[in-house]
Design an enzyme around this catalytic site. Sequence first.
Site, PDB file in Angstrom:
ATOM      1  N   ASN A   1      -1.254  13.840   2.141  1.00 59.90           N
ATOM      2  CA  ASN A   1      -0.387  12.719   2.453  1.00 59.90           C
ATOM      3  C   ASN A   1       0.453  12.340   1.227  1.00 59.90           C
ATOM      4  O   ASN A   1      -0.053  11.737   0.282  1.00 59.90           O
ATOM      5  CB  ASN A   1      -1.238  11.539   2.924  1.00 59.90           C
ATOM      6  CG  ASN A   1      -0.423  10.380   3.428  1.00 59.90           C
ATOM      7  OD1 ASN A   1       0.684  10.129   2.987  1.00 59.90           O
ATOM      8  ND2 ASN A   1      -1.004   9.654   4.381  1.00 59.90           N
TER       9      ASN A   1
ATOM     10  N   LYS B 142       0.449   8.647  -0.099  1.00 62.73           N
ATOM     11  CA  LYS B 142      -0.654   8.241  -0.978  1.00 62.73           C
ATOM     12  C   LYS B 142      -0.346   8.610  -2.430  1.00 62.73           C
ATOM     13  O   LYS B 142      -0.646   7.859  -3.355  1.00 62.73           O
ATOM     14  CB  LYS B 142      -1.959   8.897  -0.537  1.00 62.73           C
ATOM     15  CG  LYS B 142      -2.474   8.404   0.795  1.00 62.73           C
ATOM     16  CD  LYS B 142      -3.756   9.125   1.170  1.00 62.73           C
ATOM     17  CE  LYS B 142      -4.317   8.628   2.482  1.00 62.73           C
ATOM     18  NZ  LYS B 142      -5.600   9.285   2.806  1.00 62.73           N
TER      19      LYS B 142
ATOM     20  N   ASP C  73     -10.099   8.068   0.334  1.00 63.61           N
ATOM     21  CA  ASP C  73     -10.384   8.013   1.756  1.00 63.61           C
ATOM     22  C   ASP C  73     -10.231   6.566   2.175  1.00 63.61           C
ATOM     23  O   ASP C  73     -10.566   5.654   1.424  1.00 63.61           O
ATOM     24  CB  ASP C  73     -11.784   8.533   2.103  1.00 63.61           C
ATOM     25  CG  ASP C  73     -11.863   8.888   3.570  1.00 63.61           C
ATOM     26  OD1 ASP C  73     -11.265   9.901   3.961  1.00 63.61           O
ATOM     27  OD2 ASP C  73     -12.493   8.128   4.332  1.00 63.61           O
TER      28      ASP C  73
ATOM     29  N   PHE D 231       3.422   3.520   6.708  1.00 68.31           N
ATOM     30  CA  PHE D 231       3.006   4.682   7.484  1.00 68.31           C
ATOM     31  C   PHE D 231       1.689   4.361   8.172  1.00 68.31           C
ATOM     32  O   PHE D 231       1.063   3.336   7.898  1.00 68.31           O
ATOM     33  CB  PHE D 231       2.884   5.930   6.600  1.00 68.31           C
ATOM     34  CG  PHE D 231       1.847   5.826   5.510  1.00 68.31           C
ATOM     35  CD1 PHE D 231       0.563   6.341   5.683  1.00 68.31           C
ATOM     36  CD2 PHE D 231       2.153   5.229   4.286  1.00 68.31           C
ATOM     37  CE1 PHE D 231      -0.379   6.246   4.677  1.00 68.31           C
ATOM     38  CE2 PHE D 231       1.211   5.142   3.277  1.00 68.31           C
ATOM     39  CZ  PHE D 231      -0.061   5.651   3.472  1.00 68.31           C
ATOM     40  N   GLY D 232       1.257   5.225   9.067  1.00 66.58           N
ATOM     41  CA  GLY D 232      -0.027   5.048   9.737  1.00 66.58           C
ATOM     42  C   GLY D 232      -0.109   3.751  10.532  1.00 66.58           C
ATOM     43  O   GLY D 232       0.756   3.435  11.340  1.00 66.58           O
TER      44      GLY D 232
ATOM     45  N   ASP E 165       0.219   0.744   9.471  1.00 69.68           N
ATOM     46  CA  ASP E 165       0.960  -0.370   8.859  1.00 69.68           C
ATOM     47  C   ASP E 165       1.701  -1.253   9.869  1.00 69.68           C
ATOM     48  O   ASP E 165       1.668  -2.478   9.748  1.00 69.68           O
ATOM     49  CB  ASP E 165       1.936   0.141   7.804  1.00 69.68           C
ATOM     50  CG  ASP E 165       1.245   0.642   6.540  1.00 69.68           C
ATOM     51  OD1 ASP E 165      -0.005   0.537   6.441  1.00 69.68           O
ATOM     52  OD2 ASP E 165       1.958   1.137   5.643  1.00 69.68           O
TER      53      ASP E 165
ATOM     54  N   LYS F 126       3.678  -3.998  -1.590  1.00 69.01           N
ATOM     55  CA  LYS F 126       2.521  -3.458  -0.873  1.00 69.01           C
ATOM     56  C   LYS F 126       1.568  -2.753  -1.836  1.00 69.01           C
ATOM     57  O   LYS F 126       0.346  -2.871  -1.705  1.00 69.01           O
ATOM     58  CB  LYS F 126       2.976  -2.488   0.225  1.00 69.01           C
ATOM     59  CG  LYS F 126       1.827  -1.882   1.014  1.00 69.01           C
ATOM     60  CD  LYS F 126       2.338  -0.850   2.000  1.00 69.01           C
ATOM     61  CE  LYS F 126       1.190  -0.048   2.538  1.00 69.01           C
ATOM     62  NZ  LYS F 126       1.609   1.178   3.193  1.00 69.01           N
TER      63      LYS F 126
ATOM     64  N   ARG G 252      -5.325   0.276  -0.834  1.00 71.46           N
ATOM     65  CA  ARG G 252      -5.177   1.400  -1.753  1.00 71.46           C
ATOM     66  C   ARG G 252      -4.740   0.891  -3.128  1.00 71.46           C
ATOM     67  O   ARG G 252      -5.239   1.338  -4.155  1.00 71.46           O
ATOM     68  CB  ARG G 252      -4.177   2.419  -1.212  1.00 71.46           C
ATOM     69  CG  ARG G 252      -4.021   3.653  -2.097  1.00 71.46           C
ATOM     70  CD  ARG G 252      -3.258   4.782  -1.425  1.00 71.46           C
ATOM     71  NE  ARG G 252      -4.010   5.255  -0.268  1.00 71.46           N
ATOM     72  CZ  ARG G 252      -3.711   4.936   0.997  1.00 71.46           C
ATOM     73  NH1 ARG G 252      -2.663   4.191   1.281  1.00 71.46           N
ATOM     74  NH2 ARG G 252      -4.452   5.386   1.984  1.00 71.46           N
TER      75      ARG G 252
END
Length: 184
Positions: free
Chosen positions: A5, A8, A60, A135-136, A138, A156, A162
């Site tokens: 990803n 990340k 993770d 992404f994901g 969010d 963010k 994260r």
Amino acid sequence: MVTGNCHKVDEAVSFFSDVARIEHVSMDLPEIRHEDVRCVAYEKARAAWERLHRPVIVDDTGFFINALNGFPGTCAAYCMKTIGNAGILRLMEGVKDRSAYFQTVIAYATDDGIRVFSGRIDGLVLEMPVGTGGFGYDPIFSFEGRSLAEIPLSEKSVVSHRGRALAGFRDWFISKKPSEYNND
């Protein structure tokens, strides 16, 4: 940083730009099934270290929805691939308790062992996607009144799960004497 990803990696690079160079290594790692994000990240770091034999960072993330007994939990990536945000929102139709949280664990592996750093944010599952960034999950997760997809990346990175895990790792990394780590 070993991940498939690139988003990340972008977040990690922003935390370490003045401290260390982060190289993106795209590699599939075995992912154990476990309810604890720490265990999953730890095992991914161990596998990455065994394959590369150089300092590695893995992460993770779990997405835990209280009304769904913690689902999707540590299977968040698989859930995103299979049912996506639309599927989560269907599961949440008519559900009053919309509380949820994200937990990210950063695992750093060297020849000295593996260290883990955790970050968590609590929020709510929205009734519909909001925002165009991120992404994901969010667009369907609200933190302090805004979806994560509405929060600019620079902000963010500071408040996210994260970001919190990366901040803990960065603080620890900086506190080490130069001879204790390799920033290549």
